[in-house]
Design an enzyme around this catalytic site. Structure first.
Site, PDB file in Angstrom:
ATOM      1  N   CYS A   1      -3.416  10.916   3.956  1.00  0.00           N
ATOM      2  CA  CYS A   1      -3.976  10.695   5.287  1.00  0.00           C
ATOM      3  C   CYS A   1      -4.013  12.029   6.024  1.00  0.00           C
ATOM      4  O   CYS A   1      -3.006  12.731   6.078  1.00  0.00           O
ATOM      5  CB  CYS A   1      -3.130   9.682   6.060  1.00  0.00           C
ATOM      6  SG  CYS A   1      -3.695   9.481   7.756  1.00  0.00           S
TER       7      CYS A   1
ATOM      8  N   HIS B   1       0.877  -1.187   0.000  1.00  0.00           N
ATOM      9  CA  HIS B   1       0.000   0.000   0.000  1.00  0.00           C
ATOM     10  C   HIS B   1       0.907   1.227   0.000  1.00  0.00           C
ATOM     11  O   HIS B   1       1.251   1.766   1.048  1.00  0.00           O
ATOM     12  CB  HIS B   1      -0.885  -0.057   1.253  1.00  0.00           C
ATOM     13  CG  HIS B   1      -1.805   1.110   1.438  1.00  0.00           C
ATOM     14  ND1 HIS B   1      -3.168   1.039   1.247  1.00  0.00           N
ATOM     15  CD2 HIS B   1      -1.576   2.392   1.817  1.00  0.00           C
ATOM     16  CE1 HIS B   1      -3.724   2.201   1.503  1.00  0.00           C
ATOM     17  NE2 HIS B   1      -2.785   3.060   1.858  1.00  0.00           N
TER      18      HIS B   1
ATOM     19  N   HIS C   1       1.992   4.992  -0.974  1.00  0.00           N
ATOM     20  CA  HIS C   1       1.640   6.343  -1.432  1.00  0.00           C
ATOM     21  C   HIS C   1       2.783   6.837  -2.321  1.00  0.00           C
ATOM     22  O   HIS C   1       3.920   6.341  -2.245  1.00  0.00           O
ATOM     23  CB  HIS C   1       1.389   7.255  -0.224  1.00  0.00           C
ATOM     24  CG  HIS C   1       0.070   6.959   0.443  1.00  0.00           C
ATOM     25  ND1 HIS C   1      -1.037   7.755   0.278  1.00  0.00           N
ATOM     26  CD2 HIS C   1      -0.322   5.931   1.238  1.00  0.00           C
ATOM     27  CE1 HIS C   1      -2.057   7.230   0.955  1.00  0.00           C
ATOM     28  NE2 HIS C   1      -1.651   6.125   1.551  1.00  0.00           N
TER      29      HIS C   1
HETATM   30  P1  HMG Z   1     -11.007   9.222  20.500  1.00  0.00           P
HETATM   31  O1  HMG Z   1     -11.401  10.647  20.467  1.00  0.00           O
HETATM   32  O2  HMG Z   1      -9.904   8.789  21.405  1.00  0.00           O
HETATM   33  O3  HMG Z   1     -12.296   8.284  20.725  1.00  0.00           O
HETATM   34  O4  HMG Z   1     -10.660   8.808  19.011  1.00  0.00           O
HETATM   35  P2  HMG Z   1     -13.193   7.999  21.955  1.00  0.00           P
HETATM   36  O5  HMG Z   1     -13.365   6.519  22.081  1.00  0.00           O
HETATM   37  O6  HMG Z   1     -12.714   8.782  23.164  1.00  0.00           O
HETATM   38  O7  HMG Z   1     -14.596   8.625  21.496  1.00  0.00           O
HETATM   39  C1  HMG Z   1     -14.741  10.026  21.235  1.00  0.00           C
HETATM   40  C2  HMG Z   1     -15.995  10.255  20.403  1.00  0.00           C
HETATM   41  O8  HMG Z   1     -15.882   9.608  19.143  1.00  0.00           O
HETATM   42  C3  HMG Z   1     -17.246   9.663  21.075  1.00  0.00           C
HETATM   43  O9  HMG Z   1     -18.344  10.476  20.684  1.00  0.00           O
HETATM   44  C4  HMG Z   1     -17.382   8.327  20.386  1.00  0.00           C
HETATM   45  O10 HMG Z   1     -18.695   7.842  20.381  1.00  0.00           O
HETATM   46  C5  HMG Z   1     -16.938   8.673  18.972  1.00  0.00           C
HETATM   47  P3  HMG Z   1     -18.961  11.574  21.709  1.00  0.00           P
HETATM   48  O11 HMG Z   1     -19.351  10.791  22.917  1.00  0.00           O
HETATM   49  O12 HMG Z   1     -17.853  12.546  21.983  1.00  0.00           O
HETATM   50  O13 HMG Z   1     -20.104  12.149  20.931  1.00  0.00           O
HETATM   51  N1  HMG Z   1     -16.430   7.495  18.252  1.00  0.00           N
HETATM   52  C6  HMG Z   1     -16.894   7.083  17.068  1.00  0.00           C
HETATM   53  N2  HMG Z   1     -17.852   7.560  16.254  1.00  0.00           N
HETATM   54  C7  HMG Z   1     -18.087   6.884  15.116  1.00  0.00           C
HETATM   55  N3  HMG Z   1     -17.399   5.768  14.745  1.00  0.00           N
HETATM   56  C8  HMG Z   1     -16.455   5.268  15.536  1.00  0.00           C
HETATM   57  C9  HMG Z   1     -16.169   5.930  16.749  1.00  0.00           C
HETATM   58  N4  HMG Z   1     -15.300   5.690  17.745  1.00  0.00           N
HETATM   59  C10 HMG Z   1     -15.474   6.648  18.660  1.00  0.00           C
HETATM   60  N5  HMG Z   1     -15.791   4.165  15.166  1.00  0.00           N
HETATM   61  C11 HMG Z   1     -10.687   7.132  17.299  1.00  0.00           C
HETATM   62  C12 HMG Z   1     -10.237   7.496  18.699  1.00  0.00           C
HETATM   63  C13 HMG Z   1      -9.975   5.850  16.922  1.00  0.00           C
HETATM   64  C14 HMG Z   1     -12.204   6.934  17.286  1.00  0.00           C
HETATM   65  C15 HMG Z   1     -10.292   8.306  16.337  1.00  0.00           C
HETATM   66  O14 HMG Z   1      -8.946   8.597  16.539  1.00  0.00           O
HETATM   67  C16 HMG Z   1     -10.534   8.007  14.891  1.00  0.00           C
HETATM   68  O15 HMG Z   1     -11.670   7.857  14.450  1.00  0.00           O
HETATM   69  N6  HMG Z   1      -9.441   7.907  14.082  1.00  0.00           N
HETATM   70  C17 HMG Z   1      -9.542   7.565  12.695  1.00  0.00           C
HETATM   71  C18 HMG Z   1      -8.473   8.299  11.912  1.00  0.00           C
HETATM   72  C19 HMG Z   1      -8.544   7.898  10.463  1.00  0.00           C
HETATM   73  O16 HMG Z   1      -9.586   7.459   9.960  1.00  0.00           O
HETATM   74  N7  HMG Z   1      -7.415   8.071   9.755  1.00  0.00           N
HETATM   75  C20 HMG Z   1      -7.332   7.773   8.366  1.00  0.00           C
HETATM   76  C21 HMG Z   1      -7.370   6.312   8.059  1.00  0.00           C
HETATM   77  S1  HMG Z   1      -5.814   5.494   8.352  1.00  0.00           S
HETATM   78  C22 HMG Z   1      -4.917   5.725   6.894  1.00  0.00           C
HETATM   79  O17 HMG Z   1      -5.301   6.510   6.063  1.00  0.00           O
HETATM   80  C23 HMG Z   1      -3.693   4.903   6.668  1.00  0.00           C
HETATM   81  C24 HMG Z   1      -3.923   3.746   5.677  1.00  0.00           C
HETATM   82  O18 HMG Z   1      -4.369   4.235   4.415  1.00  0.00           O
HETATM   83  C25 HMG Z   1      -2.611   2.966   5.480  1.00  0.00           C
HETATM   84  C26 HMG Z   1      -1.422   3.872   5.145  1.00  0.00           C
HETATM   85  O19 HMG Z   1      -1.483   4.613   4.146  1.00  0.00           O
HETATM   86  O20 HMG Z   1      -0.466   3.813   5.923  1.00  0.00           O
HETATM   87  C27 HMG Z   1      -4.989   2.760   6.196  1.00  0.00           C
HETATM   88 MG    MG Z   2      -3.120   4.993   2.862  1.00  0.00          MG
END
Ligand code: HMG
Ligand code: MG
Length: 290
Positions: free
Chosen positions: A240, A207, A209
């Site tokens: 990202c 994967h 970039h």
């Molecule tokens: P956090 O703030 O520590 O989460 O984030 P939390 O558990 O304390 O919850 C905070 C709030 O988020 C709460 O809502 C939860 O309900 C909600 P509130 O009570 O404040 O209203 N929440 C959610 N809502 C919807 N869906 C969920 C969810 N989980 C919690 N699943 C968390 C921790 C992991 C949730 C956050 O950091 C996050 O969502 N991160 C995602 C980041 C992301 O998507 N990054 C891009 C993808 S990775 C990438 O691109 C790399 C890849 O392509 C490979 C590469 O290129 O290397 C894959």
């Molecule tokens: Mg990626």
């Protein structure tokens, strides 16, 4: 080892490609893109993610996207899930595969999912158990395999450790992410060789970039090590939000063409793929993000 005869492309454009664009992409456009990717012969398609909408607002309509997609009998619509809450939403929405995403670097793990590597793996354990119980295939990602935007170099051994943990959790496949496109052919090969020492290469995906234009060369350098799954994004979309400076994934069009030149089949129709690329780049340009 020789080159693979066939490569399975995992199209990540609708997720990785659109999660970082500076405009809201309407659900209609996402569905139109995925329909065109399917028509081009891509069947493994990552269509979105069930993550916190406060962290990644662009993916907030993933359930609506899944609800409107045509059947995909030859493949699977996959989504990212960072925790059990995300998994439950993915299951309710009918996702065909879920992917958990870890990092080989501590700093990126904290920036991307607000937890250490160890904490993230703890969060993934119940996701893995739930996906097993529900019969939904589980994929894994390791980010920053060839460099981290915060920590710089990342040791291949660190990548291998996390990849192995993901397989132990039940991932059928682990995708190695060069999140910021920092790799070179030699380092990509060395990293894959290290990981292949602990995870069979048939269960690995690349994967990469394309931040520095090296992704195709890096893929080419790895192709005789037993790997035959490549992630790519139509039109080279992507990046990202938690890796500043990261640009798009390697373009699916470029991968299909480069593999064809090596005599490696992908099952993808280049003309129809180009049409999918024109569709999404046109839509993004009209929305002001082109
Ligand atoms: P956090 O703030 O520590 O989460 O984030 P939390 O558990 O304390 O919850 C905070 C709030 O988020 C709460 O809502 C939860 O309900 C909600 P509130 O009570 O404040 O209203 N929440 C959610 N809502 C919807 N869906 C969920 C969810 N989980 C919690 N699943 C968390 C921790 C992991 C949730 C956050 O950091 C996050 O969502 N991160 C995602 C980041 C992301 O998507 N990054 C891009 C993808 S990775 C990438 O691109 C790399 C890849 O392509 C490979 C590469 O290129 O290397 C894959
Ligand atoms: Mg990626």
């Amino acid at each position: 080892m020789t080159l693979p005869r066939r490569v399975r492309i995992v199209e990540v454009g609708p997720r990785d490609g659109l999660q970082n664009v500076p405009v809201t992409v309407p659900t209609d456009v996402k569905v139109g893109l995925i329909e065109r990717l399917l028509a081009a012969g891509l069947t493994a398609i990552e269509v979105g993610s069930f993550v916190s909408p406060a962290w990644v607002p662009q993916m907030a309509d993933t359930a609506a996207v899944l609800a409107r997609l045509p059947p995909n009998p030859a493949g699977r619509y996959a989504v990212l899930v960072p925790n059990l809450k995300g998994f439950e939403a993915a299951r309710a929405a009918g996702a065909g595969e879920v992917a958990i995403f870890a990092s080989a670097s501590e700093a990126f793990s904290r920036a991307n999912i607000n937890g250490s590597i160890a904490e993230s793996l703890e969060r993934f354990a119940p996701v893995a158990a739930a996906s097993r119980a529900a019969g939904i295939p589980l994929r894994g990602y390791v980010s920053c395999v060839l460099g981290c935007p915060y920590e710089g170099e990342v040791a291949p051994e660190a990548v291998a450790r996390v990849a192995r943990r993901l397989v132990d959790l039940g991932c059928h496949e682990v995708s190695l992410g060069d999140t910021i496109g920092a790799g070179t052919p030699d380092r990509a090969r060395a990293c894959l060789a290290a990981v292949a020492g602990v995870v069979p290469p048939e269960r690995l995906a690349l994967h990469f970039h394309d931040t520095r234009g090296q992704a195709l060369a890096n893929i080419r350098a790895c192709l005789d090590l037993g790997v035959s799954v490549i992630d790519a994004a139509v039109a080279g979309l992507g990046g990202c939000p938690y890796a500043r400076g990261a640009t798009g994934n390697v373009a699916t069009e470029a991968v299909v063409e480069a593999l064809a030149a090596l005599g490696i089949a992908t099952g993808v129709d280049p003309a129809r793929l180009a049409e999918a690329g024109r569709f999404i780049t046109g839509a993004l340009a009209r929305a002001g993000a082109g």
